[in-house]
Motif scaffolding. Structure first.
Motif, PDB file in Angstrom:
ATOM      1  N   ILE A  65       0.829  -1.201   0.000  1.00  0.00           N
ATOM      2  CA  ILE A  65       0.000   0.000   0.000  1.00  0.00           C
ATOM      3  C   ILE A  65       0.866   1.254   0.000  1.00  0.00           C
ATOM      4  CG2 ILE A  65      -1.664   1.344   1.368  1.00  0.00           C
ATOM      5  CD1 ILE A  65      -2.809  -1.372   2.297  1.00  0.00           C
ATOM      6  N   LEU A  66       1.943   1.203   0.820  1.00  0.00           N
ATOM      7  CA  LEU A  66       2.830   2.359   0.892  1.00  0.00           C
ATOM      8  C   LEU A  66       3.535   2.626  -0.432  1.00  0.00           C
ATOM      9  CD1 LEU A  66       4.490   1.870   4.407  1.00  0.00           C
ATOM     10  CD2 LEU A  66       2.738   3.531   3.764  1.00  0.00           C
ATOM     11  N   SER A  67       3.853   1.507  -1.162  1.00  0.00           N
ATOM     12  CA  SER A  67       4.584   1.671  -2.428  1.00  0.00           C
ATOM     13  C   SER A  67       3.666   1.922  -3.630  1.00  0.00           C
ATOM     14  CB  SER A  67       5.425   0.418  -2.706  1.00  0.00           C
ATOM     15  OG  SER A  67       4.593  -0.728  -2.845  1.00  0.00           O
ATOM     16  N   PHE A  68       2.349   1.886  -3.428  1.00  0.00           N
ATOM     17  CA  PHE A  68       1.410   2.080  -4.534  1.00  0.00           C
ATOM     18  C   PHE A  68       1.583   3.455  -5.180  1.00  0.00           C
ATOM     19  CE2 PHE A  68      -2.681   3.647  -6.094  1.00  0.00           C
ATOM     20  CZ  PHE A  68      -2.962   2.687  -7.041  1.00  0.00           C
ATOM     21  N   LYS A  69       1.675   4.474  -4.346  1.00  0.00           N
ATOM     22  CA  LYS A  69       1.832   5.825  -4.869  1.00  0.00           C
ATOM     23  C   LYS A  69       3.127   5.960  -5.657  1.00  0.00           C
ATOM     24  CE  LYS A  69       1.884  10.688  -3.560  1.00  0.00           C
ATOM     25  NZ  LYS A  69       1.811  11.651  -2.444  1.00  0.00           N
ATOM     26  N   GLU A  70       4.193   5.368  -5.101  1.00  0.00           N
ATOM     27  CA  GLU A  70       5.493   5.428  -5.786  1.00  0.00           C
ATOM     28  C   GLU A  70       5.425   4.731  -7.140  1.00  0.00           C
ATOM     29  OE1 GLU A  70      10.156   4.066  -5.045  1.00  0.00           O
ATOM     30  OE2 GLU A  70       8.626   3.798  -3.491  1.00  0.00           O
ATOM     31  N   ASN A  71       4.767   3.562  -7.178  1.00  0.00           N
ATOM     32  CA  ASN A  71       4.629   2.823  -8.449  1.00  0.00           C
ATOM     33  C   ASN A  71       3.783   3.593  -9.451  1.00  0.00           C
ATOM     34  OD1 ASN A  71       6.150   0.674  -7.507  1.00  0.00           O
ATOM     35  ND2 ASN A  71       4.372  -0.458  -6.745  1.00  0.00           N
ATOM     36  N   SER A  72       2.734   4.264  -8.974  1.00  0.00           N
ATOM     37  CA  SER A  72       1.893   5.055  -9.869  1.00  0.00           C
ATOM     38  C   SER A  72       2.686   6.181 -10.508  1.00  0.00           C
ATOM     39  CB  SER A  72       0.706   5.633  -9.091  1.00  0.00           C
ATOM     40  OG  SER A  72      -0.108   4.599  -8.568  1.00  0.00           O
ATOM     41  N   GLU A  73       3.542   6.821  -9.716  1.00  0.00           N
ATOM     42  CA  GLU A  73       4.378   7.900 -10.248  1.00  0.00           C
ATOM     43  C   GLU A  73       5.344   7.375 -11.298  1.00  0.00           C
ATOM     44  OE1 GLU A  73       6.175   9.547  -6.818  1.00  0.00           O
ATOM     45  OE2 GLU A  73       4.395  10.698  -6.205  1.00  0.00           O
ATOM     46  N   LYS A  74       5.874   6.160 -11.060  1.00  0.00           N
ATOM     47  CA  LYS A  74       6.788   5.557 -12.034  1.00  0.00           C
ATOM     48  C   LYS A  74       6.067   5.247 -13.345  1.00  0.00           C
ATOM     49  CE  LYS A  74      10.000   3.400  -8.771  1.00  0.00           C
ATOM     50  NZ  LYS A  74      10.543   2.114  -8.252  1.00  0.00           N
ATOM     51  N   VAL A  75       4.814   4.750 -13.227  1.00  0.00           N
ATOM     52  CA  VAL A  75       4.029   4.435 -14.430  1.00  0.00           C
ATOM     53  C   VAL A  75       3.774   5.697 -15.241  1.00  0.00           C
ATOM     54  CG1 VAL A  75       1.774   3.668 -15.245  1.00  0.00           C
ATOM     55  CG2 VAL A  75       2.954   2.375 -13.476  1.00  0.00           C
ATOM     56  N   GLU A  76       3.398   6.785 -14.570  1.00  0.00           N
ATOM     57  CA  GLU A  76       3.151   8.045 -15.271  1.00  0.00           C
ATOM     58  C   GLU A  76       4.416   8.555 -15.953  1.00  0.00           C
ATOM     59  OE1 GLU A  76       0.342   9.617 -15.858  1.00  0.00           O
ATOM     60  OE2 GLU A  76      -0.690   7.943 -14.889  1.00  0.00           O
ATOM     61  N   LYS A  77       5.542   8.397 -15.269  1.00  0.00           N
ATOM     62  CA  LYS A  77       6.823   8.820 -15.839  1.00  0.00           C
ATOM     63  C   LYS A  77       7.153   8.022 -17.088  1.00  0.00           C
ATOM     64  CE  LYS A  77      11.657   9.610 -14.629  1.00  0.00           C
ATOM     65  NZ  LYS A  77      12.698   9.480 -13.580  1.00  0.00           N
ATOM     66  N   LEU A  78       6.900   6.702 -17.024  1.00  0.00           N
ATOM     67  CA  LEU A  78       7.150   5.842 -18.186  1.00  0.00           C
ATOM     68  C   LEU A  78       6.241   6.198 -19.349  1.00  0.00           C
ATOM     69  CD1 LEU A  78       7.638   2.358 -16.459  1.00  0.00           C
ATOM     70  CD2 LEU A  78       9.382   3.731 -17.602  1.00  0.00           C
ATOM     71  N   LYS A  79       4.997   6.558 -19.045  1.00  0.00           N
ATOM     72  CA  LYS A  79       4.064   6.958 -20.110  1.00  0.00           C
ATOM     73  C   LYS A  79       4.569   8.208 -20.830  1.00  0.00           C
ATOM     74  CE  LYS A  79      -0.260   5.059 -18.267  1.00  0.00           C
ATOM     75  NZ  LYS A  79      -1.615   5.398 -17.711  1.00  0.00           N
TER      76      LYS A  79
END
Length: 298
Positions: free
Chosen positions: A77-91
């Motif tokens: 749960i804590l890393s969800f936000k971090e992963n979402s930011e990484k996905v947006e960056k990759l997009k």
């Protein structure tokens, strides 16, 4: 047992230590189990330590699994936000790469187009090379095939009526209308177009390509984007695969590639030898052309 008391006024400012509470629950549970075991096996029945330890061990193991599960999911749960930011960056990086690829493809297309135009100059005599004009196709007729095209060059650029149009693959057609900034041309697919040709293997074997031919089933070949015509003499030895070029008769200079013979049809009733020619030019895709002055045959 000492009761736990909480100050309601300070409840919001304190965080409950989950592990402490859980440890207390485990301790109370263990005491209860030991008490029950002693009561159950007191008197005539001896106490069985193994059974008590097995129960304690099972409960402790399940609690540990529960803590592990909560800990792992809490980390997710804590890393969800971090992963979402990484996905947006990759997009964003992916979109940037797509734009760079489009730019590179355009540069490649421009380079290939220039090479094609340079190659088209090699099809004509030296007298025409200095007067050659390179231009882009800016419009076409409706339908799949380029029967008529609009070219982004006109009289101010030196384009004249009856000028010859070609690209890096071969002969395209001729200009029939000129304005100051634009010109229009008909391709070899148009019914008003005709060109005298010869076979590369023998320049004495000549004929005429015209889409206004009396060939039967010609619509079938037209739908494929093929050219058709006839030989001047039915005795000429023509075979599929023979290369066809302009003969030099008429307005077209000699030696411009047209295509290859795809099929030969001998019509005994009409005493005609028809030829079906697959053109070198892709009449579904013409982007850039070279224009040269018409021959002065008057």
């Amino acid at each position: 047992m000492i009761p736990l008391r909480f100050d309601k006024n300070k409840k919001e400012n304190k965080r409950i230590n989950i592990k402490v509470v859980a440890t207390g629950v485990v301790a109370i549970t263990l005491i209860g189990i030991v008490g029950l075991s002693i009561g159950r096996f007191s008197g005539a029945n001896p106490v069985v330590p193994g059974a008590v330890l097995d129960g304690i061990t099972a409960i402790g193991g399940n609690l540990n699994k529960g803590f592990t599960f909560l800990q792992d999911n809490f980390k997710d749960i804590l890393s969800f936000k971090e992963n979402s930011e990484k996905v947006e960056k990759l997009k964003l990086e992916n979109e940037k790469l797509k734009k760079e690829i489009i730019v590179l493809n355009n540069k490649v297309d421009e380079s290939e187009s220039l090479e094609s135009l340079k190659k088209s100059i090699n099809f004509v005599d030296e007298d025409y090379k200095d007067k050659a004009i390179s231009a882009s196709v800016v419009g076409k007729n409706d339908g799949n095939w380029y029967n008529t095209i609009t070219i982004g060059a006109g009289s101010k650029d030196g384009v004249k009526k009856d000028s010859i149009v070609m690209n890096g693959n071969g002969l395209v057609g001729m200009v029939y209308e000129v304005s100051k900034n634009y010109s229009k041309a008909i391709s070899l697919l148009d019914t008003k177009s005709s060109v005298s040709f010869k076979l590369l293997k023998n320049s004495n074997f000549k004929g005429v390509i015209t889409q206004n031919s009396s060939l039967e089933d010609k619509e079938n070949y037209k739908d494929k984007g093929y050219l058709y015509g006839y030989m001047f003499d039915t005795s000429y030895d023509v075979l599929p695969g023979d290369v066809v070029t302009t003969s030099g008769l008429g307005i077209y200079p000699e030696g411009i590639p047209i295509g290859e013979v795809d099929k030969v049809i001998d019509d005994k009733n009409k005493s005609m030898k028809y030829v079906i020619v697959k053109p070198y030019v892709e009449f579904k895709n013409i982007d850039d052309v070279t224009i040269i002055e018409p021959r002065n045959i008057g």
